[in-house]
Design an enzyme around this catalytic site. Structure first.
Site, PDB file in Angstrom:
ATOM      1  N   THR A  35       2.120  -6.209   8.306  1.00 32.37           N
ATOM      2  CA  THR A  35       0.820  -6.856   8.597  1.00 32.37           C
ATOM      3  C   THR A  35       1.045  -8.376   8.600  1.00 32.37           C
ATOM      4  O   THR A  35       1.427  -8.923   9.625  1.00 32.37           O
ATOM      5  CB  THR A  35      -0.287  -6.459   7.599  1.00 32.37           C
TER       6      THR A  35
ATOM      7  N   SER B 268     -10.586 -14.353  10.212  1.00 34.48           N
ATOM      8  CA  SER B 268     -11.224 -15.050  11.330  1.00 34.48           C
ATOM      9  C   SER B 268     -10.419 -14.911  12.597  1.00 34.48           C
ATOM     10  O   SER B 268      -9.289 -14.456  12.600  1.00 34.48           O
ATOM     11  CB  SER B 268     -11.419 -16.514  10.972  1.00 34.48           C
TER      12      SER B 268
ATOM     13  N   LYS C  88       6.805  -3.009   3.097  1.00 39.22           N
ATOM     14  CA  LYS C  88       6.003  -4.084   3.670  1.00 39.22           C
ATOM     15  C   LYS C  88       5.212  -4.697   2.526  1.00 39.22           C
ATOM     16  O   LYS C  88       4.867  -4.023   1.554  1.00 39.22           O
ATOM     17  CB  LYS C  88       5.082  -3.586   4.786  1.00 39.22           C
TER      18      LYS C  88
ATOM     19  N   THR D 208       0.038  -5.367  -2.505  1.00 39.24           N
ATOM     20  CA  THR D 208      -0.341  -4.805  -1.212  1.00 39.24           C
ATOM     21  C   THR D 208       0.949  -4.545  -0.609  1.00 39.24           C
ATOM     22  O   THR D 208       1.475  -5.310   0.165  1.00 39.24           O
ATOM     23  CB  THR D 208      -1.003  -5.732  -0.231  1.00 39.24           C
TER      24      THR D 208
ATOM     25  N   ASN E  38      -4.538 -17.325   3.735  1.00 38.67           N
ATOM     26  CA  ASN E  38      -5.602 -16.580   3.068  1.00 38.67           C
ATOM     27  C   ASN E  38      -6.981 -17.187   3.209  1.00 38.67           C
ATOM     28  O   ASN E  38      -7.974 -16.557   2.858  1.00 38.67           O
ATOM     29  CB  ASN E  38      -5.245 -16.396   1.593  1.00 38.67           C
TER      30      ASN E  38
ATOM     31  N   GLU F 116       3.341 -14.759   0.896  1.00 34.11           N
ATOM     32  CA  GLU F 116       2.590 -15.609   1.821  1.00 34.11           C
ATOM     33  C   GLU F 116       2.829 -17.085   1.521  1.00 34.11           C
ATOM     34  O   GLU F 116       2.523 -17.570   0.446  1.00 34.11           O
ATOM     35  CB  GLU F 116       1.103 -15.245   1.769  1.00 34.11           C
TER      36      GLU F 116
END
Lengths: 411, 411
Positions: A159, A411, A185, A196, A406, A283
């Site tokens: 993702t 959006s 992942k 996650t 994040n 991230e």
């Protein structure tokens, strides 16, 4: 949907990924959320495959996690279906219908009962996952499954990941070589008691489900449960281990620990490899951070202290700024709530002990530490000075990239 | 040293700050770290002043915290000395010498014992605080103390704060009006069980130390212990409450709870006012976030769930991005480890209930929520649906500003 993200500078390349006897796999583009890329991954396992699983500790798990927990009781697996882009979490009755319909469709294709089908989903929470698109994609996907699909599978479950993650190890059971191959992942919402984070491991070993479960629990505790990106614990964390029994080794009894010693060691190494790949793709991560704690009153106390350091935004932003700010490490030790004595505490960065016995080391020369902080891999060592407990945990730094990703994910 | 930071858009102005009978105060520039601005603040209290204190839960506290904990046993205060820029934490024997020398110097000036002097320091950890500079500044500072020094004092204790923080309330004790006036500093490393946060409150009420301590504990629990900026718990958190006894009201006994009911209510309001000013100045904060949890199995469970939401980097970055991402709120509820049932959970933002009973509210119109997310003050409500426990906590969003400030603080 995530914007195009720069690839993590901590990326590692996919290793060679040979087939695992008894596993065929592949990917398809079902258009669930992403367009123009695979978003569904399927594995088919040979009859007789046993399965083990470890799931999120989050009290609000997704429907696929509920499904797998129940299915695991059957101890047998014939298929795995994973989608990316929609987590099927907090989707109420519709979410349950999606997992039931998906399992039924996959079961019809592989000729099993629905509870021999395992499911996982990651992505946005709270949006209904339309099972019609998913199940419509399965027949063609099933028809194209092949033994050499591991690299595609690793890519198909991504993702916000910026690189695909896989690892392979060989182990010996009763003198016969077996293969262990896993993909994972995960990038954000990655915290202890998983992430996650999805991880699917297959082996051609023949291991009874109870023994397999014990191996997996031990391996996850020493890997995924020692890593954190952002302290947030996902609703979807899933690690599944499938054993197809095709390697042809002598039988392993449910309780025969010694026969599985090498398998356990190699599984542990594989899971740690994958867990660190996830942290490397944290991230916004620019640096991989290892926190080794010793001298705590117990191993579990050392782990909690290590996690307090690894989850501290102030420690992580200091590392992002290449600032050897050991004062923040002292703060994080103290906030863990575990036994600690300021005047017995020592802190090292990059092998240089800079703080000892309640103060700065006399004549401390920051030069080698400043150099170390500029690198991609940061080593922090803490000696609590109270006992023999130790633990090592891993995290990444906290950067502008994390905020970028994040603050605008949907959006 | 911190760069010039933009003033928080959530800033509130200083209220009128009248004298508190029995308190004289002032500031001086000792050049401890900052240049060209006051960095030492002193208060002198009338003889007979009682004192209460609450300190950090961090296990590696600074030398000033150790000092105050011991001094508090005397129940009497004649002076307070606070410096900004250096926390005097993890400074070993030198740190102890600094607090001893500072207390002795202040005691000589006010004519008290050293243990009637209270001390606090904030700023960088692990650098020796040179007490010569500090004590050299005290005689002139003491000579210039005045009753109208509260605004200067609020400014003199700032570090990364972008605005000074103060609050004032009036209360009645046995029908006589008393004044309660407090100042605070704090911006980062602000987490429950306090913060890198200093708060000094003075009142002209006459309250025995034991009763004063009870009032302060209750007030801190409902204010500073319900706020978080970044989940990091400082080594220096200090809240001190001084009661000079100059207001001339009838005597309050140590156990007379009812006589102090209004005082407690006003003290609670003042401490919450100051705590929210600290959150409004949270490093990089652009939005003030209120998280109200109800329906938990107990109040303490509700508080822990609220703090899990308020400390979640994913929730806080979503708010920074003005994204009404209630899925992340569901995640944070689930990760708190408290009793929760996905299918009984409801979530509202800005008064609009968007998630109920395990799924999105039917016909949910995001329009008012999107509008609410653009504002400066964000209201999150969560109903766990299990019991009657409730708690409200406050935080701010997590922005690029936080990374800017904390990735370069020492450089």
């Amino acid at each position: 949907m995530a914007k195009d993200l720069p690839v993590s500078p901590l990326k590692v390349e996919l290793p060679p990924l040979p087939p695992v006897k008894g596993v065929r796999l592949g990917v398809a583009a079902a258009g669930l959320r992403y367009q123009g890329r695979p978003d569904v991954m399927m594995m088919e396992f040979a009859p007789g495959t046993t399965v083990a699983g470890v799931f999120t500790s989050n009290k609000c798990p997704g429907a696929p996690v509920d499904w797998c927990r129940t299915a695991l009781k059957g101890e047998a697996a014939r298929a795995l279906v994973v989608n990316a882009g929609n987590a099927n979490v907090f989707t109420g009755r519709a979410g349950v219908e999606t997992v039931e319909a998906t399992a039924a469709a996959a079961a019809a294709l592989v000729g099993s009962t629905p509870t021999e089908v395992f499911l996982a989903s990651t992505g946005v929470i709270g949006q209904v996952l339309p099972h019609e698109k998913l199940t419509a994609a399965l027949p063609a996907l099933h028809g194209a499954l092949k033994e050499n699909g591991w690299a595609d599978a690793a890519r198909g479950i991504m993702t916000t990941d910026t690189f695909p993650k896989a690892a392979m190890r060989k182990a010996a059971i009763h003198g016969t070589e077996v293969t262990i191959l896993g993909i994972a992942k995960g990038s954000g919402m990655v915290a202890p008691d998983m992430a996650t984070m999805l991880c699917f491991v297959a082996t051609d070993a023949a291991i009874p489900a109870a023994a397999l479960q014990s191996c997996l629990r031990q391996g996850v505790e020493a890997s995924f449960n020692r890593t954190t990106v952002d302290s947030d614990t996902s609703t979807s964390d899933t690690v599944l281990l499938f054993a197809t029994g095709q390697a042809g080794h002598d039988k392993v009894s449910a309780l025969s620990g010694s026969a599985l010693a090498d398998f356990q060691a190699q599984l542990d190494a594989l899971l740690l490899d994958l867990a660190l790949q996830v942290v490397r793709d944290g991230e916004g991560a620019q640096k991989l951070v290892k926190v080794a704690v010793k001298g705590a009153v117990s191993d579990s106390s050392a782990k909690r202290i290590g996690m307090a350091i690894a989850n501290s935004p102030l420690v992580k932003t200091a590392i992002a700024g290449e600032d050897a700010n050991w004062g923040r490490i002292v703060m994080a030790v103290g906030k863990a709530g575990e036994p600690a004595d300021r005047d017995r505490l020592s802190v090292a960065i990059g092998g240089t002990w800079m703080a000892r016995e309640g103060g700065v080391v006399e004549g401390y020369d920051e030069t080698p530490v400043v150099e170390h902080m500029k690198g991609r891999e940061i080593d922090i060592e803490v000696d609590i000075g109270l006992g023999k407990g130790e633990a090592t945990v891993w995290t990444c730094d906290l950067t502008h990239g994390y905020i970028d990703i994040n603050g605008s994910y949907r959006s």
